[in-house]
Enzyme design. Structure first.
Site: not given
Ligand code: CDT
Length: 312
Positions: A47, A111, A128, A147, A173, A198
């Site tokens: 991502e 995204n 996304k 985000e 993600c 990420n």
């Molecule tokens: N990039 C992304 O979606 N990261 C989220 C972080 C947790 S929510 C702050 C994830 O689900 O891994």
């Protein structure tokens, strides 16, 4: 008969805030060559593979961060990567921040994943769906996860496409944590699901989850693979990026739910596995024979309700 294919995960280590797009493309290119050496047909990058994870900083006007976004793909920054991949005959999936201006002149920020085949043709674009984190500045956090300030949910949902001899779907993600993601793909016959992530190791709303980050990552992707009889390629941008430590542990998962390849570093690293898409039927035609066993008349709440409403 078998439908064999070598898939690779091009895990990335951190991307610094001031790292240029050409430096990033050099890193992606080095992994492309490594993938070629490993005989990879399809290489999956993470991502937001072109930039640092900029939602960790909050700027009131998202347009101030427009330099992190791409209006078209490929563009002048990324063309060399696309050209080299098609020269080598390697397909790839690349995550990036996308900006699109609609007919009314309104900018939409997504995204996004783009999927290219080995001939340099675009197969599909995925945006996304589940956007995590928050939309406002939250000063109590050690770092932001804004985000919801920088991206709107993809309007097209979870598509699946015929490519690489099978049916391929994508998710990004946070999408991987939701069983609906895999099931909607499974109902389109997805045999190979590509997921970049990420994931900061510190989860501010509930730090007791920090130590379980790696477990939860594999738990959801292994369950999604098994319950839908699909391969999953999960690819991290991990390591300590601008003082924020993020999960690595990229994996390739079989329809049995077993991990068949896993990254061992938190840096740029290519892992690969030769898979047989026909093996999906071992699960799709037995325990998870949807046609025979699913009971959709009992699943209505999944689409009728968003939040839980306990009995009174
Ligand atoms: N990039 C992304 O979606 N990261 C989220 C972080 C947790 S929510 C702050 C994830 O689900 O891994």
């Amino acid at each position: 008969m078998s439908r064999r294919l070598t898939v690779g995960a091009g895990q990335m280590g951190p991307i610094a805030r001031d790292e240029s797009k050409s430096e990033v493309v050099d890193r992606l290119m080095a992994m492309l060559h490594e993938a070629h050496d490993q005989g990879v047909d399809l290489l999956v990058y993470p991502e937001l593979a072109m930039t640092t994870f900029f939602p960790r900083w909050f700027v009131e006007d998202p347009a101030e961060f427009d330099h992190y976004y791409h209006r078209e793909m490929p563009d002048s920054d990324t063309k060399a990567l696309f050209d080299e991949a098609s020269r080598l005959g390697i397909g790839f999936a690349l995550g990036y921040a996308e900006i699109e201006t609609d007919d009314e002149g309104v900018d939409h920020r997504y995204n996004t994943y783009i999927l290219m085949d080995g001939e340099g043709e675009m197969v599909a674009k995925f945006r996304k769906v589940h956007i995590p984190g928050h939309a406002q500045y939250e000063p109590w956090r050690k770092f932001q996860h804004a985000e919801r300030h920088y991206f709107e949910p993809g309007p097209d949902g979870f598509g699946a496409w015929r490519a690489f001899g099978g049916v391929v779907g994508m998710a990004i993600c946070n999408d991987r944590r939701w069983p609906e993601t895999y099931r909607v793909l499974g109902l389109q016959g997805a045999e190979l699901i590509l997921i970049g992530y990420n994931t900061p190791l510190h989860y501010a709303p509930d730090p007791t989850q920090n130590a379980l980050s790696g477990f939860h990552n594999h738990l959801v992707m292994q369950a999604g693979a098994y319950q839908n009889g699909a391969y999953v390629v999960g690819v991290a941008k991990g390591g300590i990026e601008e003082e924020v430590d993020s999960l690595a542990q990229s994996v390739i998962i079989a329809p049995s739910g077993q991990i068949i390849a896993q990254a061992v570093t938190t840096a740029d690293e290519v892992i690969s596995a030769t898979i047989d898409l026909d093996f999906c039927d071992t699960y799709k035609k037995t325990l998870f024979n949807f046609d025979y066993y699913r009971m959709p008349e009992h699943y209505g709440l999944v689409t009728e309700r968003t939040g839980a409403i306990p009995p009174s």
